[in-house]
Write a protein that holds these residues in place. Sequence first.
Motif: not given
Length: 296
Positions: A50-52, A54-55, A58
């Motif tokens: 999910n976005d959290q 994945k951030e 990264n």
Amino acid sequence: MSTIQNPDIGKVTKHTAVELEALIADIQSAYHIYKISKGNGKFRVIKAPNDQLKEIQNRLLHDLFYTVMPHDVAHGFVPSRSILTNAEPHVGQRMVANFDITDFFPSTKEKMVKAVLKRHYSLSDADATLVAGLCCLHGELPQGAPTSPHLANLVMWDADVRLLELSNEHNLNYTRYADDMTFSGEWTPEGLPKLVGQIIKDYGYRLAPHKIKFYGQHRRQMVTGLVVNEKINIPRETRKRLRAILHDMETNGVDQALERCLWNEDQIQGFFSLQMMWDKDNARSQMDFLRSLLDT
């Protein structure tokens, strides 16, 4: 090999250890798991964070993991390297041999990742456990996480060293693009599959027997989807199909042509972008023609 000494994981991820541990405790809920078709009746399982998460991954990738690059023979998912740099050493060789690793990411286990983190980044056992937990799912690297390719490349470091030694021993060229290993030269030694298979087995991997391929000069020699017999090029049937699609677009209109085509606009432009890496003039001419058709 260089290492970065004692990185601050909280500073890299912008999260406290407590927050990261809470995320790991329910890590499965941070992934969307789905299948995509391989086009041969089989499916590839994608595990997308999910976005959290994945951030966070990264940040780990760009601010920590990229401070150590994979072995020079690795070309897949490495900044400034590509399928082109992977194919170049094999152009004009008498023999080309391709091998694939079975289930590359799932075979890269969390304990292997943890060992890499301690070795290459001088992480403490606790920090290595924490970071490995942020990058793994069900005890293995998930296909879909941005960190998986780089970590798998680092796990393969020692195997790459031995595979390069094997290739040098027999005057061969060796490169690897993710799970795709290629050897080329004037000849290939008898029993090469067994030799390669034994080396990667020592590091927890297995060859895919049905994907072992040998190409002599009398056959079209392929390396990561590119022809390498005399020069690098896209396969002839792909180039022919691209020309036919452009003609169809010009004659019958873009919408009707795309309805009959297996590729979408992005994929078609992607082929021309790829070709531009070694055949700039022709590829740019076709790309400009395609764009003119899409703009009408």
